[in-house]
Design a protein around this motif. Structure first.
Motif, mmCIF file in Angstrom:
data_model
loop_
_atom_site.group_PDB
_atom_site.id
_atom_site.type_symbol
_atom_site.label_atom_id
_atom_site.label_comp_id
_atom_site.label_asym_id
_atom_site.label_seq_id
_atom_site.Cartn_x
_atom_site.Cartn_y
_atom_site.Cartn_z
ATOM 1 N N MET A 1 -6.747 3.440 -16.517
ATOM 2 C CA MET A 1 -7.902 3.353 -15.636
ATOM 3 C C MET A 1 -7.482 3.859 -14.249
ATOM 4 O O MET A 1 -6.432 3.508 -13.733
ATOM 5 N N SER A 2 -8.305 4.701 -13.656
ATOM 6 C CA SER A 2 -7.990 5.162 -12.308
ATOM 7 C C SER A 2 -8.960 4.527 -11.311
ATOM 8 O O SER A 2 -10.087 4.164 -11.659
ATOM 9 N N TYR A 3 -8.498 4.373 -10.093
ATOM 10 C CA TYR A 3 -9.294 3.757 -9.038
ATOM 11 C C TYR A 3 -9.507 4.763 -7.918
ATOM 12 O O TYR A 3 -8.664 5.617 -7.677
ATOM 13 N N ASP A 4 -10.641 4.653 -7.259
ATOM 14 C CA ASP A 4 -10.915 5.519 -6.121
ATOM 15 C C ASP A 4 -12.001 4.872 -5.284
ATOM 16 O O ASP A 4 -12.643 3.909 -5.702
ATOM 17 N N TRP A 5 -12.230 5.392 -4.106
ATOM 18 C CA TRP A 5 -13.281 4.904 -3.222
ATOM 19 C C TRP A 5 -14.631 5.338 -3.764
ATOM 20 O O TRP A 5 -14.776 6.452 -4.287
ATOM 21 N N ASN A 6 -15.631 4.471 -3.636
ATOM 22 C CA ASN A 6 -16.978 4.787 -4.089
ATOM 23 C C ASN A 6 -17.975 4.268 -3.059
ATOM 24 O O ASN A 6 -17.993 3.072 -2.755
ATOM 25 N N ASN B 1 -0.570 3.915 4.334
ATOM 26 C CA ASN B 1 -0.401 3.166 3.088
ATOM 27 C C ASN B 1 -1.711 2.589 2.573
ATOM 28 O O ASN B 1 -1.707 1.838 1.604
ATOM 29 N N VAL B 2 -2.824 2.922 3.184
ATOM 30 C CA VAL B 2 -4.118 2.458 2.712
ATOM 31 C C VAL B 2 -4.425 3.165 1.391
ATOM 32 O O VAL B 2 -4.242 4.380 1.267
ATOM 33 N N PHE B 3 -4.888 2.405 0.411
ATOM 34 C CA PHE B 3 -5.217 2.993 -0.887
ATOM 35 C C PHE B 3 -6.182 4.170 -0.709
ATOM 36 O O PHE B 3 -7.199 4.048 -0.035
ATOM 37 N N GLY B 4 -5.870 5.282 -1.296
ATOM 38 C CA GLY B 4 -6.752 6.449 -1.254
ATOM 39 C C GLY B 4 -6.990 6.972 0.147
ATOM 40 O O GLY B 4 -8.070 7.478 0.444
ATOM 41 N N GLU B 5 -5.992 6.883 1.009
ATOM 42 C CA GLU B 5 -6.132 7.233 2.428
ATOM 43 C C GLU B 5 -6.696 8.646 2.632
ATOM 44 O O GLU B 5 -7.597 8.849 3.441
ATOM 45 N N ARG B 6 -6.210 9.609 1.881
ATOM 46 C CA ARG B 6 -6.704 10.995 2.043
ATOM 47 C C ARG B 6 -8.177 11.098 1.653
ATOM 48 O O ARG B 6 -8.976 11.719 2.338
ATOM 49 N N THR B 7 -8.536 10.493 0.528
ATOM 50 C CA THR B 7 -9.936 10.503 0.084
ATOM 51 C C THR B 7 -10.818 9.793 1.097
ATOM 52 O O THR B 7 -11.895 10.272 1.447
ATOM 53 N N LEU B 8 -10.357 8.644 1.585
ATOM 54 C CA LEU B 8 -11.127 7.875 2.549
ATOM 55 C C LEU B 8 -11.371 8.677 3.828
ATOM 56 O O LEU B 8 -12.492 8.714 4.342
ATOM 57 N N LYS B 9 -10.337 9.341 4.328
ATOM 58 C CA LYS B 9 -10.499 10.185 5.517
ATOM 59 C C LYS B 9 -11.524 11.289 5.266
ATOM 60 O O LYS B 9 -12.378 11.565 6.094
#
Length: 99
Positions: free
Chosen positions: A1-6, A66-74
């Motif tokens: 299972m993969s996790y990402d920002w939604n 170190n925030v989860f998914g930092e690049r995606t979040l930015k």
């Protein structure tokens, strides 16, 4: 299972900005307000209303890299930041850059 920002769509609802009343409510006491909101949402979403909802909180500091998914979040937050900068006021700037 993969996790990402939604960030779900608001289905073309009204866009609210940083000066919206809900944001102002959180500004004065952000941790208390956030804890209250989390508890309220947890109680509202409880599957079995006959059982108590238990919320546990702890505090820690992490490096922003170190925030989860930092690049995606930015990447996702950049358009929001740009919209906010078009409507910038001192009040909004103070909110955005406060530590």
């Amino acid at each position: 299972m993969s996790y990402d920002w939604n960030f779900p769509s608001n289905c073309y609802g009204t866009l609210t900005g940083i000066g919206e009343a809900g944001i102002e409510t959180f500004k004065g006491t952000p941790y208390r307000s956030l804890a209250r909101e989390i508890c309220q949402n947890s109680m509202d979403a409880c599957a079995d209303k006959s059982k108590p909802v238990i919320g546990e909180f702890s505090s820690s500091r992490i490096n922003r890299n170190n925030v989860f998914g930092e690049r995606t979040l930015k990447k996702l937050c950049k358009p929001v930041w740009n919209i906010g900068m078009m409507e910038i006021t001192k009040k909004r700037l103070d909110f955005l850059i406060r530590p």
